[in-house]
Design a protein around this motif. Structure first.
Motif, short mmCIF file in Angstrom:
data_model
loop_
_atom_site.label_atom_id
_atom_site.label_comp_id
_atom_site.label_asym_id
_atom_site.label_seq_id
_atom_site.Cartn_x
_atom_site.Cartn_y
_atom_site.Cartn_z
N LEU A 20 0.83 -1.20 0.00
CA LEU A 20 0.00 0.00 0.00
C LEU A 20 0.86 1.26 0.00
O LEU A 20 0.53 2.26 -0.64
CB LEU A 20 -0.93 -0.01 1.21
CG LEU A 20 -2.03 -1.07 1.20
CD1 LEU A 20 -2.76 -1.10 2.54
CD2 LEU A 20 -3.02 -0.81 0.08
N SER A 41 2.03 2.20 -3.44
CA SER A 41 1.00 2.46 -4.44
C SER A 41 1.10 3.86 -5.03
O SER A 41 0.44 4.15 -6.04
CB SER A 41 -0.40 2.25 -3.84
OG SER A 41 -0.62 3.15 -2.77
N LEU A 79 -4.50 6.67 3.61
CA LEU A 79 -5.85 6.52 3.06
C LEU A 79 -6.86 6.82 4.16
O LEU A 79 -6.78 6.24 5.25
CB LEU A 79 -6.06 5.10 2.52
CG LEU A 79 -5.30 4.71 1.26
CD1 LEU A 79 -5.61 3.26 0.90
CD2 LEU A 79 -5.64 5.62 0.09
N GLN A 91 -11.93 6.29 1.65
CA GLN A 91 -11.22 5.57 0.59
C GLN A 91 -11.06 4.10 0.93
O GLN A 91 -11.21 3.23 0.07
CB GLN A 91 -9.85 6.21 0.36
CG GLN A 91 -9.89 7.57 -0.31
CD GLN A 91 -8.50 8.17 -0.46
OE1 GLN A 91 -7.75 8.27 0.50
NE2 GLN A 91 -8.16 8.56 -1.67
N ILE A 140 -12.53 0.94 -1.27
CA ILE A 140 -11.77 -0.21 -1.76
C ILE A 140 -12.39 -1.50 -1.26
O ILE A 140 -12.55 -2.48 -2.01
CB ILE A 140 -10.31 -0.10 -1.31
CG1 ILE A 140 -9.63 1.09 -1.98
CG2 ILE A 140 -9.54 -1.38 -1.65
CD1 ILE A 140 -8.22 1.34 -1.50
N LEU A 142 -5.99 0.86 -7.31
CA LEU A 142 -5.51 1.97 -6.48
C LEU A 142 -4.28 2.54 -7.19
O LEU A 142 -3.22 1.92 -7.20
CB LEU A 142 -5.16 1.48 -5.07
CG LEU A 142 -4.60 2.54 -4.10
CD1 LEU A 142 -5.63 3.64 -3.85
CD2 LEU A 142 -4.18 1.89 -2.78
N ARG A 174 -2.90 6.66 -5.06
CA ARG A 174 -3.82 6.84 -3.93
C ARG A 174 -5.19 7.34 -4.35
O ARG A 174 -5.91 7.96 -3.57
CB ARG A 174 -3.20 7.77 -2.88
CG ARG A 174 -1.97 7.17 -2.21
CD ARG A 174 -1.44 8.03 -1.11
NE ARG A 174 -0.21 7.43 -0.57
CZ ARG A 174 0.57 8.03 0.32
NH1 ARG A 174 0.25 9.21 0.78
NH2 ARG A 174 1.65 7.42 0.76
N ARG A 175 -5.56 7.04 -5.57
CA ARG A 175 -6.91 7.30 -6.06
C ARG A 175 -7.55 5.96 -6.39
O ARG A 175 -6.93 5.08 -6.99
CB ARG A 175 -6.89 8.20 -7.30
CG ARG A 175 -6.39 9.61 -7.04
CD ARG A 175 -6.46 10.44 -8.30
NE ARG A 175 -7.81 10.50 -8.83
CZ ARG A 175 -8.12 11.06 -10.00
NH1 ARG A 175 -7.17 11.56 -10.76
NH2 ARG A 175 -9.37 11.08 -10.42
N VAL A 176 -8.81 5.81 -6.00
CA VAL A 176 -9.53 4.54 -6.16
C VAL A 176 -10.31 4.60 -7.47
O VAL A 176 -11.03 5.57 -7.75
CB VAL A 176 -10.47 4.30 -4.97
CG1 VAL A 176 -11.17 2.95 -5.11
CG2 VAL A 176 -9.70 4.36 -3.66
#
Length: 280
Positions: A53, A56, A125, A129, A133, A209, A212-214
């Protein structure tokens, strides 16, 4: 006493059970330490998911839902992804069309319960968010991590996934194992020959992801159609430099006595356009 020999299958380990990913606060039990302490294996997986994570920002994470995957089939899927990445090359439209070394993507089967804990504890996050996810992930979870954000590479790998695991045709159900008592040829007291049903593996892209945008399913497909960052930068530079190039061309043509006539022509053109707008 009858001893029953355990059946050993080559499917994905049971650590990849199809639990949903939960980011809710943990339950507090009386007499249990808080926060919860994990054994060595779970601690290793928790740290691995946390590092994934954290990376990411530069390494996109693609969430996949898998069903009925055997270990051999999973290995073939990894080989197909590696082959697609090896055949991938930089587009000739890129500012740097020379071949470059591209990192290999990684496919891993996740333990959903621990991934939910790592997702909940990942501070960058927010809760919204993390819940977004978790809402995307259902059933067996696999994660495909890319070495960098490269939309053409992502598009090539997504197409390789579709070729390796074609989408399930509607109306075709998976075969259900037949119980001995339901078999018309079943004879009490006689051992029936066990026939394993042939299951068709399924693989669905659930989301991603990226920086850091879903993104959901459709968002992943849209992102994969984008050009590379180098191409976008070159396009922006071209748009910004085009007015200056045009002005330089006009001034170079309007050398000497032609400059006054050129400026006069531009003046008349502007007056005509303004008068046309006023009349309309």
């Amino acid at each position: 006493m009858i001893c029953v020999k355990p059946v050993i299958t080559s499917s994905i380990p049971r650590t990849a059970r199809g639990y949903v990913v939960s980011v809710k606060p943990p339950r507090v039990y009386e007499g249990k330490p808080t926060p919860r302490r994990y054994d060595v294996q779970k601690t290793f997986l928790y740290n691995q998911y946390t590092r994934m994570l954290k990376a990411s920002d530069n390494s996109p994470i693609i969430f996949l839902q898998h069903t009925n995957f055997a270990a051999q089939r999973l290995q073939k899927l990894r080989r197909d992804i590696a082959d697609a990445n090896a055949k991938f090359s930089v587009s000739l439209s890129s500012p740097t069309p020379s071949p470059v070394e591209i990192g290999a993507p990684t496919l891993a089967v996740m333990r959903t319960s621990l991934f939910g804990v790592a997702l909940r504890d990942f501070a960058p996050l927010d809760a919204e968010q993390a819940a977004q996810i978790a809402g995307l992930l259902k059933g067996g979870l696999a994660v495909l991590t890319l070495p960098s954000f490269n939309p053409p590479q992502l598009d090539a790998i997504l197409r390789a996934l579709d070729r390796s695991v074609p989408p399930k045709k509607p109306g075709i159900a998976q075969p259900v194992p037949i119980k001995p008592q339901d078999d018309p040829n079943f004879i009490p007291g006689r051992k029936m020959q066990r026939v394993k049903p042939v299951l068709t593996p399924e693989l669905v892209v659930m989301g991603a992801l990226i920086e850091r945008r879903v993104f959901g399913m459709e968002g992943v497909q849209d992102v994969s159609k984008l050009p590379t960052l180098d191409t976008l930068r070159a396009q922006i530079v071209g748009l910004l430099s085009s007015p200056a190039v045009q002005l330089a061309g006009i001034l170079s043509e309007a050398s000497g006595g032609k400059l006054a006539r050129t400026l006069e022509g531009l003046k008349k053109g502007l007056e005509e356009s303004q008068s046309a707008e006023a009349s309309s």
